[in-house]
Scaffold this motif. Structure first.
Motif, PDB file in Angstrom:
ATOM      1  N   ASP A  38      30.966  87.649   6.888  1.00 43.17           N
ATOM      2  CA  ASP A  38      30.835  86.901   5.635  1.00 43.17           C
ATOM      3  C   ASP A  38      31.027  85.402   5.862  1.00 43.17           C
ATOM      4  O   ASP A  38      30.314  84.582   5.284  1.00 43.17           O
ATOM      5  N   GLN A  39      31.972  85.048   6.723  1.00 47.01           N
ATOM      6  CA  GLN A  39      32.204  83.632   7.008  1.00 47.01           C
ATOM      7  C   GLN A  39      31.029  83.031   7.773  1.00 47.01           C
ATOM      8  O   GLN A  39      30.626  81.900   7.517  1.00 47.01           O
ATOM      9  N   ARG A  40      30.456  83.797   8.691  1.00 46.92           N
ATOM     10  CA  ARG A  40      29.280  83.315   9.429  1.00 46.92           C
ATOM     11  C   ARG A  40      28.142  83.013   8.447  1.00 46.92           C
ATOM     12  O   ARG A  40      27.510  81.958   8.515  1.00 46.92           O
ATOM     13  N   LEU A  41      27.919  83.934   7.517  1.00 48.05           N
ATOM     14  CA  LEU A  41      26.851  83.747   6.537  1.00 48.05           C
ATOM     15  C   LEU A  41      27.155  82.583   5.592  1.00 48.05           C
ATOM     16  O   LEU A  41      26.267  81.810   5.245  1.00 48.05           O
ATOM     17  N   THR A  42      28.406  82.448   5.180  1.00 48.28           N
ATOM     18  CA  THR A  42      28.821  81.336   4.325  1.00 48.28           C
ATOM     19  C   THR A  42      28.564  80.000   5.019  1.00 48.28           C
ATOM     20  O   THR A  42      28.126  79.034   4.399  1.00 48.28           O
ATOM     21  N   ASN A  43      28.839  79.966   6.334  1.00 40.88           N
ATOM     22  CA  ASN A  43      28.616  78.743   7.108  1.00 40.88           C
ATOM     23  C   ASN A  43      27.133  78.498   7.374  1.00 40.88           C
ATOM     24  O   ASN A  43      26.768  77.427   7.856  1.00 40.88           O
ATOM     25  N   GLY A  44      26.289  79.493   7.115  1.00 38.87           N
ATOM     26  CA  GLY A  44      24.865  79.359   7.373  1.00 38.87           C
ATOM     27  C   GLY A  44      24.510  79.458   8.843  1.00 38.87           C
ATOM     28  O   GLY A  44      23.480  78.941   9.275  1.00 38.87           O
ATOM     29  N   TRP A  45      25.375  80.126   9.609  1.00 43.25           N
ATOM     30  CA  TRP A  45      25.144  80.243  11.047  1.00 43.25           C
ATOM     31  C   TRP A  45      24.334  81.486  11.352  1.00 43.25           C
ATOM     32  O   TRP A  45      24.568  82.545  10.771  1.00 43.25           O
ATOM     33  N   ASN A  46      23.423  81.372  12.304  1.00 45.37           N
ATOM     34  CA  ASN A  46      22.759  82.566  12.830  1.00 45.37           C
ATOM     35  C   ASN A  46      23.601  83.088  13.987  1.00 45.37           C
ATOM     36  O   ASN A  46      24.649  82.518  14.316  1.00 45.37           O
ATOM     37  N   TYR A  47      23.147  84.168  14.605  1.00 44.68           N
ATOM     38  CA  TYR A  47      23.918  84.751  15.704  1.00 44.68           C
ATOM     39  C   TYR A  47      24.062  83.775  16.877  1.00 44.68           C
ATOM     40  O   TYR A  47      25.104  83.730  17.530  1.00 44.68           O
ATOM     41  N   GLU A  55      27.512  80.660  20.244  1.00 48.57           N
ATOM     42  CA  GLU A  55      27.813  79.429  20.987  1.00 48.57           C
ATOM     43  C   GLU A  55      29.189  78.900  20.629  1.00 48.57           C
ATOM     44  O   GLU A  55      29.957  78.488  21.495  1.00 48.57           O
ATOM     45  N   ARG A  56      29.505  78.912  19.354  1.00 42.00           N
ATOM     46  CA  ARG A  56      30.814  78.408  18.916  1.00 42.00           C
ATOM     47  C   ARG A  56      31.961  79.307  19.380  1.00 42.00           C
ATOM     48  O   ARG A  56      33.057  78.842  19.617  1.00 42.00           O
ATOM     49  N   ALA A  57      31.683  80.606  19.478  1.00 41.27           N
ATOM     50  CA  ALA A  57      32.716  81.559  19.903  1.00 41.27           C
ATOM     51  C   ALA A  57      32.775  81.702  21.419  1.00 41.27           C
ATOM     52  O   ALA A  57      33.713  82.293  21.944  1.00 41.27           O
ATOM     53  N   GLY A  58      31.776  81.193  22.114  1.00 40.80           N
ATOM     54  CA  GLY A  58      31.754  81.321  23.573  1.00 40.80           C
ATOM     55  C   GLY A  58      31.388  82.719  24.035  1.00 40.80           C
ATOM     56  O   GLY A  58      31.833  83.167  25.086  1.00 40.80           O
ATOM     57  N   VAL A  59      30.592  83.418  23.225  1.00 41.62           N
ATOM     58  CA  VAL A  59      30.118  84.754  23.593  1.00 41.62           C
ATOM     59  C   VAL A  59      28.607  84.795  23.388  1.00 41.62           C
ATOM     60  O   VAL A  59      28.038  83.954  22.701  1.00 41.62           O
ATOM     61  N   HIS A  60      27.973  85.774  23.987  1.00 45.32           N
ATOM     62  CA  HIS A  60      26.538  85.917  23.833  1.00 45.32           C
ATOM     63  C   HIS A  60      26.223  86.277  22.383  1.00 45.32           C
ATOM     64  O   HIS A  60      26.919  87.098  21.775  1.00 45.32           O
ATOM     65  N   PRO A  61      25.184  85.679  21.803  1.00 47.36           N
ATOM     66  CA  PRO A  61      24.840  85.982  20.406  1.00 47.36           C
ATOM     67  C   PRO A  61      24.628  87.472  20.143  1.00 47.36           C
ATOM     68  O   PRO A  61      24.934  87.962  19.055  1.00 47.36           O
ATOM     69  N   ARG A  62      24.143  88.188  21.138  1.00 46.30           N
ATOM     70  CA  ARG A  62      23.927  89.621  20.972  1.00 46.30           C
ATOM     71  C   ARG A  62      25.254  90.347  20.723  1.00 46.30           C
ATOM     72  O   ARG A  62      25.297  91.343  20.006  1.00 46.30           O
ATOM     73  N   GLN A  63      26.339  89.843  21.316  1.00 47.19           N
ATOM     74  CA  GLN A  63      27.647  90.462  21.071  1.00 47.19           C
ATOM     75  C   GLN A  63      28.018  90.356  19.597  1.00 47.19           C
ATOM     76  O   GLN A  63      28.502  91.322  19.009  1.00 47.19           O
ATOM     77  N   ILE A  64      27.810  89.183  19.015  1.00 50.16           N
ATOM     78  CA  ILE A  64      28.109  89.005  17.596  1.00 50.16           C
ATOM     79  C   ILE A  64      27.305  90.013  16.774  1.00 50.16           C
ATOM     80  O   ILE A  64      27.836  90.692  15.895  1.00 50.16           O
ATOM     81  N   SER A  65      26.028  90.130  17.087  1.00 51.39           N
ATOM     82  CA  SER A  65      25.152  91.076  16.390  1.00 51.39           C
ATOM     83  C   SER A  65      25.654  92.508  16.534  1.00 51.39           C
ATOM     84  O   SER A  65      25.738  93.251  15.557  1.00 51.39           O
ATOM     85  N   HIS A  66      26.007  92.894  17.757  1.00 52.23           N
ATOM     86  CA  HIS A  66      26.495  94.260  17.999  1.00 52.23           C
ATOM     87  C   HIS A  66      27.824  94.514  17.295  1.00 52.23           C
ATOM     88  O   HIS A  66      28.053  95.593  16.749  1.00 52.23           O
ATOM     89  N   TRP A  67      28.714  93.525  17.299  1.00 53.88           N
ATOM     90  CA  TRP A  67      30.006  93.692  16.636  1.00 53.88           C
ATOM     91  C   TRP A  67      29.804  93.852  15.131  1.00 53.88           C
ATOM     92  O   TRP A  67      30.399  94.739  14.519  1.00 53.88           O
ATOM     93  N   GLU A  68      28.975  93.001  14.552  1.00 56.24           N
ATOM     94  CA  GLU A  68      28.762  93.065  13.107  1.00 56.24           C
ATOM     95  C   GLU A  68      28.080  94.371  12.688  1.00 56.24           C
ATOM     96  O   GLU A  68      28.357  94.889  11.607  1.00 56.24           O
ATOM     97  N   ALA A  75      36.171  80.325  16.488  1.00 58.41           N
ATOM     98  CA  ALA A  75      34.953  79.634  16.057  1.00 58.41           C
ATOM     99  C   ALA A  75      35.066  79.176  14.604  1.00 58.41           C
ATOM    100  O   ALA A  75      34.437  78.199  14.202  1.00 58.41           O
ATOM    101  N   TYR A  76      35.883  79.859  13.798  1.00 51.59           N
ATOM    102  CA  TYR A  76      36.070  79.511  12.387  1.00 51.59           C
ATOM    103  C   TYR A  76      37.397  78.784  12.141  1.00 51.59           C
ATOM    104  O   TYR A  76      37.772  78.552  10.993  1.00 51.59           O
ATOM    105  N   GLY A  77      38.106  78.487  13.218  1.00 57.87           N
ATOM    106  CA  GLY A  77      39.402  77.838  13.066  1.00 57.87           C
ATOM    107  C   GLY A  77      40.493  78.805  12.650  1.00 57.87           C
ATOM    108  O   GLY A  77      41.521  78.403  12.112  1.00 57.87           O
TER     109      GLY A  77
END
Length: 149
Positions: free
Chosen positions: A86-95, A100-113, A130-132
């Motif tokens: 929800d925070q990623r979407l609120t920030n308007g960030w894609n995977y 990049e901000r979390a220092g992980v591969h974007p695919r990991q974010i996708s798989h986790w979500e 990445a969100y502070g």
């Protein structure tokens, strides 16, 4: 949480303060006492789910904190991932941007979500950063018994 091992140190101190045996906690977590000792010494990391159980057994609560203010209690890893999504979407960030901000591969974010993978504790810590945000431990709010008429 600068280092995920800090949470284990906090929970070890709480266990000792409560006078609980390491064996009791390890049984509740479904691990051997040697593995529990390893976790408490900071030589290993629990899974995020075990961290939640460990805190709960000791009457503690894992929370998401931003600065000095706590944002939300963590009741399950699924709820925490939903909060992060929800925070990623609120920030308007894609995977890609979130990764990049979390220092992980974007695919990991996708798989986790999507629930196809569960993040490790270090991965979760990077994602929160990445969100502070960070994970912390606090005493669970006491439940008040209902009065009987």
């Amino acid at each position: 949480m600068a280092d995920p091992r800090d949470l284990a140190v906090i929970l070890r101190a709480e266990r000792i303060q409560q006078g609980r045996a390491q064996k009791y906690i390890s049984r509740r977590l479904g691990i051997g006492q040697a593995a529990m000792c390893t976790l408490e010494r900071g030589h290993g990391l629990p899974t995020p789910s075990r961290l939640l159980v460990w805190a709960n057994v000791l009457g503690q609560q894992v929370i998401v904190r931003k600065g000095w203010e706590w944002t939300a209690p963590v009741h399950s890893i699924t709820d925490l991932i939903a909060l992060l999504r929800d925070q990623r979407l609120t920030n308007g960030w894609n995977y890609t941007e979130a990764g990049e901000r979390a220092g992980v591969h974007p695919r990991q974010i996708s798989h986790w979500e999507a629930g196809r993978m569960t993040p490790s504790l270090p991965g979760l810590a990077r994602w929160l950063t990445a969100y502070g945000w960070r994970l912390d431990i606090r005493a669970a709010a006491p439940t008040t018994p209902r009065s009987t008429p």
